[in-house]
Design an enzyme around this catalytic site. Structure first.
Site, PDB file in Angstrom:
ATOM      1  N   HIS A   1       1.520   2.154   4.363  1.00 44.78           N
ATOM      2  CA  HIS A   1       0.628   3.316   4.514  1.00 44.78           C
ATOM      3  C   HIS A   1       0.866   3.943   5.890  1.00 44.78           C
ATOM      4  O   HIS A   1       1.176   3.224   6.838  1.00 44.78           O
ATOM      5  CB  HIS A   1      -0.819   2.809   4.402  1.00 44.78           C
TER       6      HIS A   1
ATOM      7  N   ASP B   1       0.842  -1.188   0.000  1.00 45.66           N
ATOM      8  CA  ASP B   1       0.000   0.000   0.000  1.00 45.66           C
ATOM      9  C   ASP B   1       0.889   1.253   0.000  1.00 45.66           C
ATOM     10  O   ASP B   1       1.700   1.428   0.913  1.00 45.66           O
ATOM     11  CB  ASP B   1      -0.870  -0.036   1.278  1.00 45.66           C
ATOM     12  N   ASP B   2       0.757   2.077  -1.025  1.00 47.92           N
ATOM     13  CA  ASP B   2       1.475   3.367  -1.082  1.00 47.92           C
ATOM     14  C   ASP B   2       2.986   3.224  -1.271  1.00 47.92           C
ATOM     15  O   ASP B   2       3.724   4.182  -1.041  1.00 47.92           O
ATOM     16  CB  ASP B   2       1.241   4.199   0.189  1.00 47.92           C
TER      17      ASP B   2
ATOM     18  N   LYS C   1      -5.915  -5.645   3.459  1.00 44.29           N
ATOM     19  CA  LYS C   1      -6.804  -4.506   3.214  1.00 44.29           C
ATOM     20  C   LYS C   1      -7.796  -4.766   2.079  1.00 44.29           C
ATOM     21  O   LYS C   1      -7.449  -5.344   1.060  1.00 44.29           O
ATOM     22  CB  LYS C   1      -5.916  -3.310   2.875  1.00 44.29           C
TER      23      LYS C   1
ATOM     24  N   CYS D   1      -6.041   4.407  -3.677  1.00 45.22           N
ATOM     25  CA  CYS D   1      -6.381   3.036  -3.254  1.00 45.22           C
ATOM     26  C   CYS D   1      -7.682   2.511  -3.844  1.00 45.22           C
ATOM     27  O   CYS D   1      -7.671   1.524  -4.578  1.00 45.22           O
ATOM     28  CB  CYS D   1      -6.517   2.957  -1.736  1.00 45.22           C
TER      29      CYS D   1
ATOM     30  N   HIS E   1     -10.977  -2.152   1.387  1.00 52.04           N
ATOM     31  CA  HIS E   1     -11.271  -0.760   0.968  1.00 52.04           C
ATOM     32  C   HIS E   1     -12.157  -0.698  -0.268  1.00 52.04           C
ATOM     33  O   HIS E   1     -12.002   0.180  -1.116  1.00 52.04           O
ATOM     34  CB  HIS E   1      -9.947   0.019   0.725  1.00 52.04           C
TER      35      HIS E   1
END
Ligand SMILES: *[C@@H]1O[C@H](CO)[C@@H](O)[C@H](O)[C@H]1NC(C)=O
Ligand SMILES: *[C@@H]1O[C@H](CO)[C@@H](O)[C@H](O)[C@H]1NC(C)=O
Ligand SMILES: *[C@@H]1O[C@H](CO)[C@@H](O)[C@H](O)[C@H]1NC(C)=O
Ligand SMILES: *[C@@H]1O[C@H](CO)[C@@H](O)[C@H](O)[C@H]1NC(C)=O
Length: 594
Positions: free
Chosen positions: A304, A49-50, A148, A89, A150
């Site tokens: 993240h 993530d990120d 995750k 995301c 989302h």
């Protein structure tokens, strides 16, 4: 008649050889009965993530240590031009899961909300979208998502779970239905949208005013309803009002939760424990399903913000808290790869590693950088046109099938994973809708030299900001920007303030004539070609313009999942264990862990 007979004979022959194999297996006790499905590999997809493309050793970083991901690249194929369909995301993951641009499922925004903001919103991946997990489930795969999501939870009531992973083709889910945000950490400044908070704050005020009016009306005998009703309405509103007011600590309770399948297991979640729980779950999923075939999507909570990192990695990297978190992430990946190897599944598993979009340049605390590094590429998370927002790592490993240590510079998309895994599972992509991804198998195996994508379109929310043209014959790479966010100060690669760059409105510039970059020679997008320089500019812009017009004809309006109504917090949709609104539980608490 003849073909039927032939088929029957072939089937008999197959059954005979299978029986022979089984007998040999039993005699030798060396192989498992599962040998019939060996052609279908296990599929292990790992998404960070990120994470920025410049954060990994195998993508040129010489000061961050990522030995496990580097090893994955050495043993497999590394893509240098792997592109997220969106720079954020929710839309990027929707596109990844469905093989289609997010605007086709309504998971991209026209308004200012570009990602889901609450577990208790009503927006999410629509039921009629088909994820690769659902297709693989139909092909005999056991499918799991750990980490995750989302992509939404509920539509109309607290437990309808219409957007939940288990309603999108996953047999097993463990993780966060939402995403990590700073609000999950009691000591970090809140990162949830302040505009939304302000609006909700206004609504609660209006509601309170309404109650006061009713009470006053009743007291002055202007309204004839029972005191009991007045009292219950007043209590309800007061509860909502005070819980909101006492806030914003409630954000942590409402958003930062862990679920196992349909059950909330931790509310609020203990961040320090999350990494080890995710790892434990991933390793145990692999062990449980080692007879295969399985699809495991490990959607890491790393890297993240708020970058909660365990003692073992804290202060160990040369790049502060962010670097520590990246090195911990690499360790997690290594442990998962070890589990695959220990069960003897390395050669029968296609392993993939990527990030959902570019590093978050604006994530900083004073002068300390808390977001990723996008290498030589301009821009970052939130910016769809500039390369830094969308160019991410892409590594595929499948020993014995894909060449080891191979590097491919062709343009590919995260949306390509969808048709690729569907093909490997022997399934078929849906025929009743546009699929934007293209199977990567020919390219990965070395059967094709060129990517199946001649053009790729780069969206920010629902706005097309840029388009890329990969000339088939010459292999030259062009990028045309129609809209770019306004950087402040000019050139620093970040927008005004600490928030995300906008996709539309006052904070962007529309370019007419458009900006053109020759990405083959200028990958950092530093020198736009002048419209007056010669015929090349005109020809390229005209060709790309035609492709954009054609692409636009495939766009159909669909219900918006990120509209204000769908994004807003709705008390009746809040996943909650224990009494609402105080929701609290810790069902997985293991006294052996801290
Ligand atoms: C390696 O990553 C760190 C952390 O993101 C970054 O600050 C640094 O510039 C990178 N180094 C290189 C050579 O890319
Ligand atoms: C192989 O996969 C198919 C689904 O494609 C399934 O029906 C079958 O039972 C599997 N065979 C074995 C031996 O597990
Ligand atoms: C796995 O594949 C590699 C590369 O083809 C090969 O060298 C190795 O022997 C294989 N291992 C097993 C257990 O089949
Ligand atoms: C899903 O349903 C919506 C709303 O009815 C519709 O607009 C959309 O085209 C449907 N999508 C698919 C893939 O069928």
């Amino acid at each position: 008649m003849a073909p039927t007979v032939q088929r029957r004979r072939a089937a008999h022959a197959a059954r005979d050889s299978l029986n022979l194999l089984l007998i040999m297996c039993l005699l030798l006790k060396t192989c498992e009965l599962k040998s019939a499905n060996t052609s279908k590999p296990n599929i292990l997809l790992i998404m960070a993530d990120d994470l920025g493309i410049g954060d990994l050793g195998c993508y040129g970083n010489d000061t961050l240590r990522t030995p496990n991901i580097d090893r994955l690249a050495e043993e497999g194929v590394r893509l240098t031009q792997h592109l997220a369909a969106a720079p954020l995301c929710t839309p990027s993951r929707a596109a990844f899961l469905t093989g289609r641009h997010a605007f086709r499922s309504g998971m991209d925004a026209t308004d200012r909300y570009r990602a889901l903001q609450w577990n208790a919103g009503s927006g999410g991946l629509p039921q009629n979208e088909t994820t690769f997990a659902r297709i693989l489930q139909g092909q005999g795969y056991t499918t799991g998502l750990i980490g995750k999501w989302h992509q939404g939870v509920n539509c109309a009531s607290r437990n309808d779970h219409c957007h939940h992973p288990l309603h999108h083709g996953f047999d097993y889910f463990y993780g966060m239905p939402f995403t990590l945000v700073n609000d999950c950490h009691p000591d970090r400044p809140p990162s949830l949208d302040s505009g939304l908070r302000a609006r909700l704050w206004l609504y609660t005020q209006i509601m309170a005013l309404g109650v006061l009016t009713i009470v006053a009306g009743k007291a002055c005998r202007l309204i004839s309803i029972s005191w009991k009703l007045v009292l219950s309405v007043a209590t309800l509103v007061l509860l909502f009002f005070t819980s909101w007011y006492a806030s914003f600590g409630f954000v942590r309770r409402w958003n930062c939760i862990l679920m196992r399948n349909h059950e909330v297991t931790e509310q609020p979640m203990v961040l320090e424990r999350a990494a080890s729980l995710v790892l434990k779950e991933a390793v145990s999923f692999i062990a449980r399903n080692k007879q295969g075939p399985f699809l495991l999507f490990v959607s890491l909570l790393h890297v993240h913000i708020p970058l909660v990192t365990t003692e073992r990695f804290l202060g160990k990297s040369r790049h502060g808290l962010y670097g520590d978190n990246v090195e911990e992430m690499d360790w997690l990946v290594g442990e998962i790869l070890n589990a695959v190897e220990e069960h003897g599944l390395k050669n029968t598993t296609l392993t993939y590693f990527t990030s959902d979009h570019g590093g978050h340049l604006q994530a900083r605390d004073g002068h300390v950088q808390l977001g990723g590094w996008n290498g030589i590429y301009r821009g970052g998370k939130g910016m769809a046109g500039w390369e830094g927002g969308i160019r991410v790592p892409g590594i595929f490993r499948w020993p014995g099938v894909l060449p080891a240590g191979h590097v491919i510079h062709e343009p590919t998309s995260l949306m390509d994973v969808f048709p690729t895994v569907v093909q490997l599972a022997g399934g078929q992509v849906p025929q009743d809708r546009v699929i934007d991804g293209r199977s990567l198998l020919p390219l990965l195996r070395g059967d094709a030299e060129r990517s199946a994508h001649e053009f790729l379109f780069h969206y920010c929310g629902q706005y097309l900001h840029a388009a890329r043209w990969h000339e088939k014959d010459s292999g030259r790479l062009w990028k045309v920007h129609y809209t770019t966010p306004d950087f402040h100060p000019e050139g620093a690669g970040a927008c005004r303030g600490s928030s995300m760059c906008p996709c539309s409105g006052a904070g962007v510039t529309h370019h007419d004539p458009p900006l053109l970059f020759d990405l083959s020679g200028d990958p950092s997008e530093a020198r736009p070609l002048s419209p007056d320089a010669g015929p090349v500019y005109r020809e390229v812009v005209a060709r790309v313009g035609r492709a954009v017009r054609e692409h636009r004809r495939s766009v159909r309006p669909v219900p918006e999942q990120l509209s204000f109504q769908n994004v807003a917090w709705k008390p009746w949709l809040q996943p909650c264990c224990g009494p609402f609104p105080f929701c609290a539980c810790s069902r997985d608490a293991d006294p052996g862990e801290t």
